[in-house]
Write an enzyme that holds these catalytic residues in place. Sequence first.
Site, PDB file in Angstrom:
ATOM      1  N   LYS A 206     -17.002  -1.340  -3.071  1.00 15.75           N
ATOM      2  CA  LYS A 206     -17.708  -0.054  -3.069  1.00 15.75           C
ATOM      3  C   LYS A 206     -18.968  -0.146  -3.928  1.00 15.75           C
ATOM      4  O   LYS A 206     -20.057   0.227  -3.516  1.00 15.75           O
ATOM      5  CB  LYS A 206     -16.778   1.046  -3.577  1.00 15.75           C
ATOM      6  CG  LYS A 206     -17.416   2.411  -3.643  1.00 15.75           C
ATOM      7  CD  LYS A 206     -16.430   3.481  -4.058  1.00 15.75           C
ATOM      8  CE  LYS A 206     -17.177   4.780  -4.325  1.00 15.75           C
ATOM      9  NZ  LYS A 206     -16.325   5.866  -4.791  1.00 15.75           N
ATOM     10  N   GLU A 212     -14.635  -9.763 -10.141  1.00 15.49           N
ATOM     11  CA  GLU A 212     -13.737 -10.604  -9.349  1.00 15.49           C
ATOM     12  C   GLU A 212     -14.319 -10.857  -7.960  1.00 15.49           C
ATOM     13  O   GLU A 212     -14.339 -11.984  -7.462  1.00 15.49           O
ATOM     14  CB  GLU A 212     -12.366  -9.918  -9.179  1.00 15.49           C
ATOM     15  CG  GLU A 212     -11.530  -9.833 -10.440  1.00 15.49           C
ATOM     16  CD  GLU A 212     -11.833  -8.598 -11.264  1.00 15.49           C
ATOM     17  OE1 GLU A 212     -12.922  -7.994 -11.082  1.00 15.49           O
ATOM     18  OE2 GLU A 212     -10.998  -8.242 -12.105  1.00 15.49           O
ATOM     19  N   GLY A 267     -12.295   4.468  -4.076  1.00 15.40           N
ATOM     20  CA  GLY A 267     -11.886   3.122  -3.675  1.00 15.40           C
ATOM     21  C   GLY A 267     -10.466   3.088  -3.135  1.00 15.40           C
ATOM     22  O   GLY A 267     -10.184   2.472  -2.102  1.00 15.40           O
ATOM     23  N   ARG A 268      -9.549   3.765  -3.811  1.00 17.90           N
ATOM     24  CA  ARG A 268      -8.132   3.703  -3.395  1.00 17.90           C
ATOM     25  C   ARG A 268      -7.841   4.620  -2.217  1.00 17.90           C
ATOM     26  O   ARG A 268      -6.697   4.690  -1.767  1.00 17.90           O
ATOM     27  CB  ARG A 268      -7.231   4.004  -4.596  1.00 17.90           C
ATOM     28  CG  ARG A 268      -7.549   5.305  -5.317  1.00 17.90           C
ATOM     29  CD  ARG A 268      -6.850   5.374  -6.667  1.00 17.90           C
ATOM     30  NE  ARG A 268      -7.256   6.535  -7.451  1.00 17.90           N
ATOM     31  CZ  ARG A 268      -8.282   6.581  -8.285  1.00 17.90           C
ATOM     32  NH1 ARG A 268      -9.060   5.502  -8.425  1.00 17.90           N
ATOM     33  NH2 ARG A 268      -8.563   7.672  -8.982  1.00 17.90           N
ATOM     34  N   GLU A 353      -3.388   4.772 -10.334  1.00 17.55           N
ATOM     35  CA  GLU A 353      -4.784   4.858 -10.753  1.00 17.55           C
ATOM     36  C   GLU A 353      -5.253   6.314 -10.646  1.00 17.55           C
ATOM     37  O   GLU A 353      -6.133   6.754 -11.372  1.00 17.55           O
ATOM     38  CB  GLU A 353      -5.673   3.933  -9.903  1.00 17.55           C
ATOM     39  CG  GLU A 353      -6.993   3.596 -10.573  1.00 17.55           C
ATOM     40  CD  GLU A 353      -7.796   2.527  -9.852  1.00 17.55           C
ATOM     41  OE1 GLU A 353      -8.370   2.822  -8.783  1.00 17.55           O
ATOM     42  OE2 GLU A 353      -7.877   1.390 -10.360  1.00 17.55           O
ATOM     43  N   HIS A 384      19.723  -6.642  -2.894  1.00 19.36           N
ATOM     44  CA  HIS A 384      20.336  -7.812  -3.523  1.00 19.36           C
ATOM     45  C   HIS A 384      19.601  -8.193  -4.796  1.00 19.36           C
ATOM     46  O   HIS A 384      19.738  -9.326  -5.274  1.00 19.36           O
ATOM     47  CB  HIS A 384      20.351  -8.975  -2.533  1.00 19.36           C
ATOM     48  CG  HIS A 384      21.224  -8.677  -1.353  1.00 19.36           C
ATOM     49  ND1 HIS A 384      22.567  -8.965  -1.326  1.00 19.36           N
ATOM     50  CD2 HIS A 384      20.962  -8.040  -0.189  1.00 19.36           C
ATOM     51  CE1 HIS A 384      23.086  -8.558  -0.180  1.00 19.36           C
ATOM     52  NE2 HIS A 384      22.122  -7.980   0.535  1.00 19.36           N
ATOM     53  N   LYS A 508     -12.623  -4.200 -18.608  1.00 23.77           N
ATOM     54  CA  LYS A 508     -13.620  -4.980 -17.849  1.00 23.77           C
ATOM     55  C   LYS A 508     -14.745  -5.434 -18.779  1.00 23.77           C
ATOM     56  O   LYS A 508     -15.172  -6.584 -18.752  1.00 23.77           O
ATOM     57  CB  LYS A 508     -14.248  -4.116 -16.749  1.00 23.77           C
ATOM     58  CG  LYS A 508     -13.341  -3.782 -15.589  1.00 23.77           C
ATOM     59  CD  LYS A 508     -14.162  -3.026 -14.546  1.00 23.77           C
ATOM     60  CE  LYS A 508     -13.304  -2.341 -13.518  1.00 23.77           C
ATOM     61  NZ  LYS A 508     -14.053  -1.497 -12.606  1.00 23.77           N
TER      62      LYS A 508
HETATM   63  O1  F6P Z   1     -11.125  -1.354 -11.422  1.00 18.58           O
HETATM   64  C1  F6P Z   1     -10.781  -0.292 -10.636  1.00 18.58           C
HETATM   65  C2  F6P Z   1     -11.625  -0.176  -9.410  1.00 18.58           C
HETATM   66  O2  F6P Z   1     -12.785   0.503  -9.719  1.00 18.58           O
HETATM   67  C3  F6P Z   1     -10.837   0.510  -8.306  1.00 18.58           C
HETATM   68  O3  F6P Z   1     -10.859   1.870  -8.424  1.00 18.58           O
HETATM   69  C4  F6P Z   1     -11.504  -0.039  -7.099  1.00 18.58           C
HETATM   70  O4  F6P Z   1     -10.729   0.153  -5.953  1.00 18.58           O
HETATM   71  C5  F6P Z   1     -11.657  -1.482  -7.491  1.00 18.58           C
HETATM   72  O5  F6P Z   1     -11.983  -1.436  -8.874  1.00 18.58           O
HETATM   73  C6  F6P Z   1     -12.688  -2.254  -6.741  1.00 18.58           C
HETATM   74  O6  F6P Z   1     -13.937  -1.666  -6.847  1.00 18.58           O
HETATM   75  P1  F6P Z   1     -15.119  -2.046  -5.866  1.00 18.58           P
HETATM   76  O7  F6P Z   1     -14.699  -1.660  -4.490  1.00 18.58           O
HETATM   77  O8  F6P Z   1     -16.301  -1.263  -6.334  1.00 18.58           O
HETATM   78  O9  F6P Z   1     -15.342  -3.523  -5.960  1.00 18.58           O
END
Ligand code: F6P
Length: 544
Positions: A206, A212, A267-268, A353, A384, A508
């Site tokens: 987003k 990452e 995002g979620r 979240e 199990h 972060k």
């Molecule tokens: O670290 C949390 C977050 O901001 C989430 O809310 C989001 O889904 C994820 O990181 C990834 O964010 P982006 O889509 O901006 O890479």
Amino acid sequence: MADITETSEWTALADHHAALAGRHLRELFAEDPGRAERMTATAGDLLLDYSKHRATGDTLRLLVALAERAGLRERIDAMFSGERINVSEDRAVLHTALRLPRDAELRVGGRDAVADVHAVLDRMAGFSDRVRSGEWTGFTGKPIRTVVNIGIGGSDLGPAMAYEALRDHARAGITCRFVSNIDPADITGTLADLDPEQTLFIVASKTFGTLETLTNARAARAWLVGRLGDEKAVARHFVAVSTNAERVAAFGIDTDNMFGFWDWVGGRYSMDSAIGLSLMIAIGDGAFREMLAGFHTVDEHFRTAPFEANLPVLMALLGVWYTDFFGAQTRAVLPYSQRLSRFPAYLQQLTMESNGKSVRADGAPVVAQTGEIFWGEPGTNGQHAFYQLLHQGTRLVPADFIGFAEPFEDVQADGGGMHDLLVANLLAQTSALAFGKTAEEIAAEGTPAELVPHKVMPGNRPTSTILVPKLTPSTLGQLVALYEHVVFVEGTIWGIDSFDQWGVELGKVMAQDLAPALTSAEPPTGLPDPSTAALVRTYRRLRG
Ligand code: F6P
């Protein structure tokens, strides 16, 4: 903003809890056998049986009164109409607009949001058709066989969960993989056996600023260019999904190959936006739109059904009932479908979240417990592993059981009635959890006296059963929308902003600050605390 725990509705629930807490589901069913029939509700294809809850008609009336007191009706209207209910980020919350039909009307910030949504959907459909048909080729002219989605959190969990859920609908000979972790093992393992000539990367973020994702995307680009020997290959093998065109361009992806969405999609809450591009390529645009229609069915149910018959409202109110009155710490989600193996992980981000907050939307501290801890595994594997604690442990763990009447058509191994056995297990578990087995019943079976206490099954452990005809794109959309709205209702009762996530930011920033200390030749300085400093020294020694 009034503190919900100070209201007469909350007090009435506390009094009611004091009267009901000692009662067993065995008694509630004996007194009122009709509750099994009565305490069910439907939304679209979803049937919710909530009769095995430690609740009566009075409980539900009091919970609904609490929802009304919290202004739930007004909040629902505010969300659907695009009011800026995400106050800490000053944004509208309109994931429901992502699944509005083409002829619906909704304006956001002066723009026709429905037209914008469908324009992106149409571009996605055009692109996915070209990839699926082989018209879109890689740099050397070969068709795409593998799509690798690089994203994390909401830019990974939704499409990864849905791809697994709907993999029987992925019939175009294209498979998807998902890379999220900054652990180099993730991207390395994913790429190890891939043919770069036939691999398409979707960089999904987003913000397009997530460490990452950008790190993994750079590694993927280096792998691709290294193998194909030409920077120009990037244009045929990388597309982006983002709200931030400038950063996409700065990364080196042509914005003609970018699919956008909007800041009013969290995002979620984004798996049904362009973030679902990998899924659409896998299952096709028709199935993707069926999924959107499924979401919309439950949106409409949530928006219009009376609270007493409203699935998300009922499930959320029961969540509040156990969290705040019974002191339950967690909620298990137990899909009796191997295809939903990632559903609990998906729900963890969606729910935790969103509602893991300790201040209200107005900044005042919350007084009640918020944020249920969601966890789970598909049945019967969980049976199990951890069900022992659910049945005989000291904690109360309300659980959602999700089952499907029909298996997939192409389940070849079902000759032995495996699917019926799966569902029999679901039904057996919810019955055993609710009704248990008494010492008298166990003794009457001839069990030695010293073993009787070990075998007693206390029961009185509450469950919801969600029964669905079949796992399809539509019913998957319905299930996800159901939980999205559960989160919203709980957040409304607790008075929190379910749509920000400030709590993830500090870590972060600190990771970026700490990284140089792990590799620098100089002795580490400026570390945040003595424990971290000692760990950095040890890490450096072990790393050599
Ligand atoms: O670290 C949390 C977050 O901001 C989430 O809310 C989001 O889904 C994820 O990181 C990834 O964010 P982006 O889509 O901006 O890479």
